[in-house]
Write a protein that holds these residues in place. Structure first.
Motif, PDB file in Angstrom:
ATOM      1  N   VAL A   1      21.372 -42.269  17.305  1.00  0.00           N
ATOM      2  CA  VAL A   1      20.179 -41.433  17.128  1.00  0.00           C
ATOM      3  C   VAL A   1      20.451 -40.027  17.674  1.00  0.00           C
ATOM      4  O   VAL A   1      19.767 -39.065  17.302  1.00  0.00           O
ATOM      5  N   GLY A   2      21.483 -39.901  18.530  1.00  0.00           N
ATOM      6  CA  GLY A   2      21.850 -38.579  19.031  1.00  0.00           C
ATOM      7  C   GLY A   2      22.202 -37.622  17.910  1.00  0.00           C
ATOM      8  O   GLY A   2      21.915 -36.421  17.991  1.00  0.00           O
ATOM      9  N   TYR A   3      22.817 -38.156  16.832  1.00  0.00           N
ATOM     10  CA  TYR A   3      23.138 -37.289  15.686  1.00  0.00           C
ATOM     11  C   TYR A   3      21.871 -36.763  15.023  1.00  0.00           C
ATOM     12  O   TYR A   3      21.865 -35.663  14.474  1.00  0.00           O
ATOM     13  N   GLU A   4      20.806 -37.594  15.065  1.00  0.00           N
ATOM     14  CA  GLU A   4      19.545 -37.173  14.451  1.00  0.00           C
ATOM     15  C   GLU A   4      18.995 -35.923  15.148  1.00  0.00           C
ATOM     16  O   GLU A   4      18.360 -35.080  14.533  1.00  0.00           O
ATOM     17  N   LEU A   5      19.251 -35.839  16.472  1.00  0.00           N
ATOM     18  CA  LEU A   5      18.722 -34.717  17.237  1.00  0.00           C
ATOM     19  C   LEU A   5      19.437 -33.412  16.903  1.00  0.00           C
ATOM     20  O   LEU A   5      18.937 -32.328  17.221  1.00  0.00           O
ATOM     21  N   LEU A   6      20.616 -33.528  16.291  1.00  0.00           N
ATOM     22  CA  LEU A   6      21.382 -32.318  15.957  1.00  0.00           C
ATOM     23  C   LEU A   6      21.015 -31.744  14.605  1.00  0.00           C
ATOM     24  O   LEU A   6      21.460 -30.658  14.245  1.00  0.00           O
ATOM     25  N   ARG A   7      20.240 -32.508  13.830  1.00  0.00           N
ATOM     26  CA  ARG A   7      19.896 -32.010  12.490  1.00  0.00           C
ATOM     27  C   ARG A   7      18.962 -30.801  12.611  1.00  0.00           C
ATOM     28  O   ARG A   7      18.057 -30.790  13.450  1.00  0.00           O
ATOM     29  N   PRO A   8      19.157 -29.797  11.743  1.00  0.00           N
ATOM     30  CA  PRO A   8      18.314 -28.577  11.820  1.00  0.00           C
ATOM     31  C   PRO A   8      16.959 -28.764  11.131  1.00  0.00           C
ATOM     32  O   PRO A   8      16.532 -27.921  10.348  1.00  0.00           O
ATOM     33  N   VAL A   9      16.331 -29.902  11.380  1.00  0.00           N
ATOM     34  CA  VAL A   9      15.010 -30.180  10.810  1.00  0.00           C
ATOM     35  C   VAL A   9      14.142 -30.790  11.898  1.00  0.00           C
ATOM     36  O   VAL A   9      14.646 -31.271  12.919  1.00  0.00           O
ATOM     37  N   ASP A  10      12.852 -30.775  11.671  1.00  0.00           N
ATOM     38  CA  ASP A  10      11.920 -31.417  12.591  1.00  0.00           C
ATOM     39  C   ASP A  10      12.128 -32.933  12.517  1.00  0.00           C
ATOM     40  O   ASP A  10      12.065 -33.517  11.426  1.00  0.00           O
ATOM     41  N   LEU A  11      12.404 -33.565  13.678  1.00  0.00           N
ATOM     42  CA  LEU A  11      12.757 -34.986  13.671  1.00  0.00           C
ATOM     43  C   LEU A  11      11.617 -35.849  13.192  1.00  0.00           C
ATOM     44  O   LEU A  11      11.834 -36.816  12.437  1.00  0.00           O
ATOM     45  N   TYR A  12      10.377 -35.515  13.572  1.00  0.00           N
ATOM     46  CA  TYR A  12       9.246 -36.338  13.105  1.00  0.00           C
ATOM     47  C   TYR A  12       9.111 -36.242  11.583  1.00  0.00           C
ATOM     48  O   TYR A  12       8.930 -37.254  10.908  1.00  0.00           O
ATOM     49  N   GLY A  13       9.206 -35.030  11.050  1.00  0.00           N
ATOM     50  CA  GLY A  13       9.120 -34.864   9.594  1.00  0.00           C
ATOM     51  C   GLY A  13      10.231 -35.609   8.880  1.00  0.00           C
ATOM     52  O   GLY A  13      10.018 -36.204   7.820  1.00  0.00           O
ATOM     53  N   PHE A  14      11.424 -35.605   9.468  1.00  0.00           N
ATOM     54  CA  PHE A  14      12.571 -36.315   8.888  1.00  0.00           C
ATOM     55  C   PHE A  14      12.302 -37.813   8.838  1.00  0.00           C
ATOM     56  O   PHE A  14      12.504 -38.463   7.803  1.00  0.00           O
ATOM     57  N   TRP A  15      11.811 -38.377   9.943  1.00  0.00           N
ATOM     58  CA  TRP A  15      11.535 -39.822   9.966  1.00  0.00           C
ATOM     59  C   TRP A  15      10.332 -40.181   9.105  1.00  0.00           C
ATOM     60  O   TRP A  15      10.285 -41.262   8.517  1.00  0.00           O
ATOM     61  N   TYR A  16       9.360 -39.272   9.020  1.00  0.00           N
ATOM     62  CA  TYR A  16       8.194 -39.547   8.169  1.00  0.00           C
ATOM     63  C   TYR A  16       8.617 -39.606   6.694  1.00  0.00           C
ATOM     64  O   TYR A  16       8.153 -40.475   5.945  1.00  0.00           O
ATOM     65  N   CYS A  17       9.512 -38.718   6.282  1.00  0.00           N
ATOM     66  CA  CYS A  17      10.003 -38.751   4.897  1.00  0.00           C
ATOM     67  C   CYS A  17      10.773 -40.044   4.630  1.00  0.00           C
ATOM     68  O   CYS A  17      10.674 -40.623   3.537  1.00  0.00           O
ATOM     69  N   ARG A  18      11.558 -40.489   5.615  1.00  0.00           N
ATOM     70  CA  ARG A  18      12.260 -41.776   5.477  1.00  0.00           C
ATOM     71  C   ARG A  18      11.250 -42.900   5.267  1.00  0.00           C
ATOM     72  O   ARG A  18      11.425 -43.776   4.416  1.00  0.00           O
ATOM     73  N   ALA A  19      10.188 -42.897   6.082  1.00  0.00           N
ATOM     74  CA  ALA A  19       9.167 -43.946   5.992  1.00  0.00           C
ATOM     75  C   ALA A  19       8.455 -43.903   4.641  1.00  0.00           C
ATOM     76  O   ALA A  19       8.139 -44.943   4.052  1.00  0.00           O
ATOM     77  N   LEU A  20       8.211 -42.691   4.146  1.00  0.00           N
ATOM     78  CA  LEU A  20       7.529 -42.539   2.861  1.00  0.00           C
ATOM     79  C   LEU A  20       8.359 -43.174   1.742  1.00  0.00           C
ATOM     80  O   LEU A  20       7.833 -43.900   0.885  1.00  0.00           O
ATOM     81  N   ALA A  21       9.660 -42.919   1.756  1.00  0.00           N
ATOM     82  CA  ALA A  21      10.543 -43.521   0.746  1.00  0.00           C
ATOM     83  C   ALA A  21      10.654 -45.030   0.960  1.00  0.00           C
ATOM     84  O   ALA A  21      10.684 -45.813  -0.002  1.00  0.00           O
ATOM     85  N   PHE A  22      10.710 -45.454   2.236  1.00  0.00           N
ATOM     86  CA  PHE A  22      10.835 -46.873   2.574  1.00  0.00           C
ATOM     87  C   PHE A  22       9.634 -47.678   2.082  1.00  0.00           C
ATOM     88  O   PHE A  22       9.762 -48.851   1.722  1.00  0.00           O
ATOM     89  N   ARG A  23       8.465 -47.046   2.041  1.00  0.00           N
ATOM     90  CA  ARG A  23       7.253 -47.744   1.580  1.00  0.00           C
ATOM     91  C   ARG A  23       7.045 -47.662   0.069  1.00  0.00           C
ATOM     92  O   ARG A  23       6.487 -48.581  -0.529  1.00  0.00           O
ATOM     93  N   THR A  24       7.478 -46.583  -0.560  1.00  0.00           N
ATOM     94  CA  THR A  24       7.158 -46.410  -1.985  1.00  0.00           C
ATOM     95  C   THR A  24       8.193 -47.041  -2.918  1.00  0.00           C
ATOM     96  O   THR A  24       7.804 -47.639  -3.931  1.00  0.00           O
TER      97      THR A  24
END
Length: 263
Positions: free
Chosen positions: A89-112
């Motif tokens: 998850v440390g790599y996730e912190l290095l991404r140049p995006v908002d981490l909550y928005g990144f995980w929310y988009c993952r969840a959106l795809a995971f549900r749809t």
């Protein structure tokens, strides 16, 4: 926004690769749907008391629940779980995006994505062979679609919140062991909310979970007039905003306490 759309699109395409799992899940959902249908048929035959829902409406409610089961926040994103368990998850912190928005988009795809693979064939099966009713009217169909969009946003917010708790629990086994029971009972998935006692309905109508199942399905059946759509959408979106704010606060707290071991 382009980066979040790219995350959503990539995760969505990845989830669509699990076609075998989707078809296996389809068979399982038909099986459990038949069990629930027989349970409610037995209940209605055993009582002479007037019920707040007719049997054919309850059975349509059951098949809608089976068709859109994958949309509910009852299971976890195993890839995200592995990232947290291994420390990647440390790599996730290095991404140049908002981490909550990144995980929310993952969840959106995971549900749809899984929902799209399973819903259409299951609705076709239930409509052709199990007597599932069509929407009550064109207005009811439109309100159902709009409310389902609100339900997907709400489900993704709850899924993201559950994922964030893994920053403390690591495995997430406890949260996701409780989630199916809590979400299934409080949303109306196990028993339609109109069949609950009046005092329980008063509580359940305030909680966010009815926005996942009961609200869109009762629009479909015509129990909630299409004219009430703005009020019901407001209920769903207020809870989405509240859960997103709670999730952001917990994620910020978790990031400050995060310790990644190894190297």
């Amino acid at each position: 926004m382009i980066s979040y759309w790219a995350v959503l699109s990539a995760q969505f395409r990845a989830m669509l690769q699990y076609r075998a799992a989707a078809f296996a899940g389809l068979g399982t959902q038909v099986f459990w749907g038949l069990i629930r249908v027989m349970t409610f048929q037995a209940f209605f035959r055993s009582t002479t008391a007037e019920q707040p829902m007719e049997l054919d409406h309850v059975l349509t409610y059951v098949w809608l629940g089976q068709a859109f089961l994958a949309m509910l926040p009852w299971n976890q994103d195993n890839d995200l779980r592995a990232l947290i368990r291994t420390g990647n998850v440390g790599y996730e912190l290095l991404r140049p995006v908002d981490l909550y928005g990144f995980w929310y988009c993952r969840a959106l795809a995971f549900r749809t994505a899984p929902t799209l693979l399973r819903a259409a064939p299951l609705i076709a099966f239930a409509g052709l062979f199990m007597g599932m009713n069509p929407p009550d009217s064109w207005g009811a169909a439109g309100a159902f679609v709009a409310s389902m969009i609100g339900a997907i946003l709400l489900s993704s917010a709850i899924t993201t919140l559950f994922s964030i708790t893994m920053m403390w629990t690591i495995s997430g086994d406890g949260v996701f062991a409780l989630a199916p029971g809590v979400v299934g009972l409080l949303s109306g998935m196990l028993v339609p909310i109109p069949l609950f006692p009046d005092w329980a309905q008063t509580v359940l109508n305030v909680l966010p979970f009815r926005g996942l199942v009961d609200t869109p399905y009762r629009f479909y059946l015509g129990h909630i007039p299409a004219g009430d759509l703005p009020l019901q959408l407001a209920h769903q979106l207020v809870w989405v905003a509240a859960i997103v704010l709670l999730g952001r606060w917990l994620l910020s707290l978790g990031q400050r306490r995060l310790v990644v071991q190894g190297g």
